[in-house]
Design an enzyme around this catalytic site. Structure first.
Site, PDB file in Angstrom:
ATOM      1  N   ASP A   1       0.817  -1.229   0.000  1.00  0.00           N
ATOM      2  CA  ASP A   1       0.000   0.000   0.000  1.00  0.00           C
ATOM      3  C   ASP A   1       0.848   1.276   0.000  1.00  0.00           C
ATOM      4  O   ASP A   1       0.651   2.159   0.869  1.00  0.00           O
ATOM      5  CB  ASP A   1      -0.915   0.012   1.248  1.00  0.00           C
ATOM      6  CG  ASP A   1      -1.710  -1.269   1.423  1.00  0.00           C
ATOM      7  OD1 ASP A   1      -2.142  -1.834   0.408  1.00  0.00           O
ATOM      8  OD2 ASP A   1      -1.895  -1.698   2.581  1.00  0.00           O
TER       9      ASP A   1
ATOM     10  N   GLU B   1     -11.605  -0.702  -2.553  1.00  0.00           N
ATOM     11  CA  GLU B   1     -10.894  -0.112  -1.415  1.00  0.00           C
ATOM     12  C   GLU B   1      -9.826   0.835  -1.954  1.00  0.00           C
ATOM     13  O   GLU B   1      -9.735   1.070  -3.150  1.00  0.00           O
ATOM     14  CB  GLU B   1     -10.235  -1.233  -0.600  1.00  0.00           C
ATOM     15  CG  GLU B   1      -9.388  -2.167  -1.473  1.00  0.00           C
ATOM     16  CD  GLU B   1      -8.918  -3.420  -0.763  1.00  0.00           C
ATOM     17  OE1 GLU B   1      -9.168  -3.568   0.437  1.00  0.00           O
ATOM     18  OE2 GLU B   1      -8.284  -4.267  -1.428  1.00  0.00           O
TER      19      GLU B   1
END
Ligand code: FUB
Length: 445
Positions: free
Chosen positions: A41, A213
């Site tokens: 991420d 997401e």
């Protein structure tokens, strides 16, 4: 073609070491960019003229999902910085799950974060599992420096129930936070950066189904971009939408990156402009082929069309960092490959990286943009294993042929350069005679 027979040092060597201690530079320039630990991420930001990367930190799974399968285990955050996208400083842990006053200290739920700078303060936004209630909250930790120390607020942001926060600071100083949880939401932030200013707006309703997401929002040339992981078929692609306003409505525009060919289910990204070039930071499970919840950050260049739309990014192994010919050049992070194949050097420690196997004569790889500097190197060193020996052509400006001695173990083979090579060149390595020649790295001294 200059032919050179090996006459100089041939040294037996132990397997190469890739794990770097904290505080030391991790030097790659290739993908994945950080070795020795997992980095998922990746949110990249430019602070004080450097790139700071705020990834989340996967570790081998210590918790299970409700179906009993091994699950994301993410106990803390590190921050990394780089000036050249090749050499990365690990500034160490900036926040631990045990340090979050409102968090469950053993939830391993420190998912995708972001960090922005406003009025000289650095605000680090992170998801965590709250103690005593289900789901996720989003917290803020504040620092005076991009690398911390960060002090977490005592409570999560009220009204944000979800994961993967991202903050956009507009040209007029107003700030907006985006997150995922029952859809994609956005809201203006109060000037104090730790409270919502108004009611959250659902932003995914104008988008095709499949938002998952990881929203990342930014502004370029007056247009607002909302980029996000999107599942169209099996795993996450990266998609984007555009708007004239920070809270939409956003219009879907297309894909930034297709599904991972190896089936890593998640992808998570950020876009950043640095020294006049746009980059896509994203992740892949390079060091964990059998468990896609141990991921590693990568970078590739990204380009916009005239009308502001984004061109698809094709993932590369070569990555974006300048690589010096005097470093250990990992040609397994090739720019192109023909016949050769790539395998892990040590299947018991994947952070040791990869090797290139030239099975038949004619197999070749190219590694683009190798910087030989202003002073021509005097010798070339190959880390090679060639049980039956072989002969290899190396091209960097000119071509030379090198003879590789037969050896069952890894050898560092050193030989003088027969020609002068300076500045930037693409390197090509081609097996011209022999079979099953393995190369771990090559360097020029
Ligand atoms: O890293 C955990 C979760 O996986 C992130 O929060 C998502 O964006 C996905 O990458």
């Amino acid at each position: 073609m200059k032919k050179l027979f090996l006459s100089t040092a041939v040294l037996a060597m132990a397997a190469c070491t890739a794990v770097q201690p904290e505080g030391d530079a991790i030097v790659t320039g290739t993908n994945p960019i950080i070795t020795g630990q997992f980095t998922a991420d990746p949110t990249a930001r430019v602070f004080e003229g450097k790139i700071y990367m705020y990834p989340s930190h996967d570790i081998p799974s210590v918790i299970t999902h409700h179906d009993g399968s091994a699950w994301f285990s993410m106990p803390d955050y590190h921050v990394f910085s780089s000036e050249d996208l090749t050499s990365w400083i690990d500034h160490g842990v900036i926040l631990r799950q045990e340090d979050v006053p409102w968090g469950k200290p053993d939830a391993y739920a420190m998912w995708a974060p972001d960090c922005v700078c406003k009025d000289g303060k650095y605000y680090f936004y992170f998801p965590d599992a709250p103690a005593g209630r289900p789901g996720f909250g989003v917290g803020v930790a504040v620092a005076d420096r991009p690398e911390g120390p960060f002090t977490p607020q005592t409570e999560p942001i009220k009204g944000v129930f979800g994961i993967d926060p991202c903050v956009l600071i507009d040209d007029d100083g107003s700030s907006y936070i985006y997150w995922s949880g029952m859809g994609l939401s956005g809201c203006r932030l109060n000037d104090n950066m730790v409270e919502l200013d108004g009611r959250p707006v659902r932003l995914d309703r104008s988008l095709p189904e499949g938002f998952k997401e990881g929203p990342f929002a930014f502004k370029r040339d007056g247009k607002y971009y909302l980029t996000y992981p999107w599942v169209r078929e099996n795993t996450e692609t990266l998609a984007y939408a555009m708007s004239d306003s920070p809270l939409g409505p956003f219009e879907y525009k297309g894909l930034i990156m297709k599904e991972s060919p190896t089936g890593c289910w998640t992808n998570h990204h950020s876009l950043v402009e640095y020294k006049g070039q746009w980059y896509l930071f994203y992740h892949h499970n390079d060091y964990s082929p059998d468990f896609d919840k141990n991921r590693s950050a990568r970078i590739d260049k990204l380009y916009f069309n005239e009308d502001g739309t984004i061109r698809e990014v094709i993932p590369t192994l070569r990555g974006v960092g300048p690589v010096k010919a005097t470093s250990k050049v990992e040609i397994d992070r090739y720019s192109s490959i023909d016949g050769a194949r790539i395998e892990y050097v040590d299947t018991t420690d994947l952070f040791k990286g990869w090797k290139t196997i030239f099975t038949n004569s004619g197999d070749k790889v190219a590694f683009d943009e190798l910087d030989f500097g202003k002073k021509a190197p005097k010798s070339v060193v190959l880390c090679v294993k060639a049980p039956k020996g072989g002969e290899m052509a190396l091209t960097a400006g000119e071509t030379m042929t090198v003879t590789l001695p037969a050896a069952e173990e890894w050898k560092e083979v050193c030989m003088p350069m027969p020609f002068k090579v300076k500045r930037m060149h693409n390197l090509e390595m081609k097996l011209v005679e022999g079979t099953d020649v393995e190369i771990d790295w090559i360097t020029f001294r």
